[in-house]
Design an enzyme around this catalytic site. Sequence first.
Site, PDB file in Angstrom:
ATOM      1  N   ASP A 115       0.854  -1.193   0.000  1.00  0.00           N
ATOM      2  CA  ASP A 115       0.000   0.000   0.000  1.00  0.00           C
ATOM      3  C   ASP A 115       0.888   1.241   0.000  1.00  0.00           C
ATOM      4  O   ASP A 115       1.361   1.697   1.056  1.00  0.00           O
ATOM      5  CB  ASP A 115      -0.933  -0.005   1.215  1.00  0.00           C
ATOM      6  CG  ASP A 115      -2.053  -1.028   1.090  1.00  0.00           C
ATOM      7  OD1 ASP A 115      -1.838  -2.047   0.384  1.00  0.00           O
ATOM      8  OD2 ASP A 115      -3.121  -0.827   1.694  1.00  0.00           O
ATOM      9  N   LYS A 134      -6.832   3.738  -3.086  1.00  0.00           N
ATOM     10  CA  LYS A 134      -7.187   3.668  -1.663  1.00  0.00           C
ATOM     11  C   LYS A 134      -7.340   5.079  -1.111  1.00  0.00           C
ATOM     12  O   LYS A 134      -6.594   5.982  -1.489  1.00  0.00           O
ATOM     13  CB  LYS A 134      -6.101   2.887  -0.927  1.00  0.00           C
ATOM     14  CG  LYS A 134      -6.237   2.834   0.589  1.00  0.00           C
ATOM     15  CD  LYS A 134      -5.095   2.010   1.185  1.00  0.00           C
ATOM     16  CE  LYS A 134      -5.042   2.128   2.698  1.00  0.00           C
ATOM     17  NZ  LYS A 134      -3.908   1.366   3.278  1.00  0.00           N
ATOM     18  N   LYS A 148     -10.316   0.792  -2.345  1.00  0.00           N
ATOM     19  CA  LYS A 148     -10.240   0.430  -0.928  1.00  0.00           C
ATOM     20  C   LYS A 148     -10.601   1.642  -0.079  1.00  0.00           C
ATOM     21  O   LYS A 148     -10.010   2.719  -0.235  1.00  0.00           O
ATOM     22  CB  LYS A 148      -8.835  -0.060  -0.568  1.00  0.00           C
ATOM     23  CG  LYS A 148      -8.647  -0.337   0.933  1.00  0.00           C
ATOM     24  CD  LYS A 148      -7.275  -0.909   1.236  1.00  0.00           C
ATOM     25  CE  LYS A 148      -7.040  -0.998   2.753  1.00  0.00           C
ATOM     26  NZ  LYS A 148      -5.733  -1.604   3.086  1.00  0.00           N
TER      27      LYS A 148
END
Length: 247
Positions: free
Chosen positions: A99, A173, A207
């Site tokens: 991430d 995300k 996300k």
Amino acid sequence: MNINQYLDSTYLKTAEQAGISEEETKEKVVELVNEAIENEFKLAMIRPKFVAMAREMVKAANSSTLVGTVIGFHEGTYETEEKLKEAQKAIEDDVDELDYVVNYTAFKEEKINLVKAEVFKGTKLALDNNKVAKWIIEIAALTNDEIIALTQLIRDVVIDNFGEENADKVFVKSSTGFYKTEGGKPNGATFEAMELIVEHAKPLPAKAAGGVRNYEDAVKMVELGVTRIGTSSAKVISEGGTAKGGY
């Protein structure tokens, strides 16, 4: 709905941030990973220094829970090469998902080529090693127009360079959970922002990270089209409760 398979159970505070010792921090990570394994959460999200330990725990339990870590966390302003070095070490430690915090500050300063190059290099490193990449855009630092534009930039870099066949391996995300907002504004995922990300990231998945603190909101996020939810309250959410705070 079995919400557990959407949850990336998360502990990312350093010992200093939590006001505890390094050993106590390690204990919290061990607890989180064990909880993720026991509840069959999709993933345990921890700092890079704990990846190798988490992998051993998952292997020992013969679990399908994935191991994820954060790169360039939390500011995102690290040099691209530094992020790649950090990601490479996590790959060597057998991480499943990376991430990355995108350099959203550079994006806001209109250094678009820098951001495109970072997204390309970080994604390539992940895909070349059969890992999933997620790009954290830090929505609390962006206007709605900037959320749309940065989401589209990531989408276009991925599709143009790696094709739609790899789209499902690269997420957009929402947040780190560490951005300092003013006036009590949320620093994590909101329904409004996630609608924008889902719409403009397609065919990339989205996300929602931070701010999802109960089962109902988690289900609503999934119904919006979100396929992962990052939270420090995974067990509370999975049991139908409401977390009082946290990521």
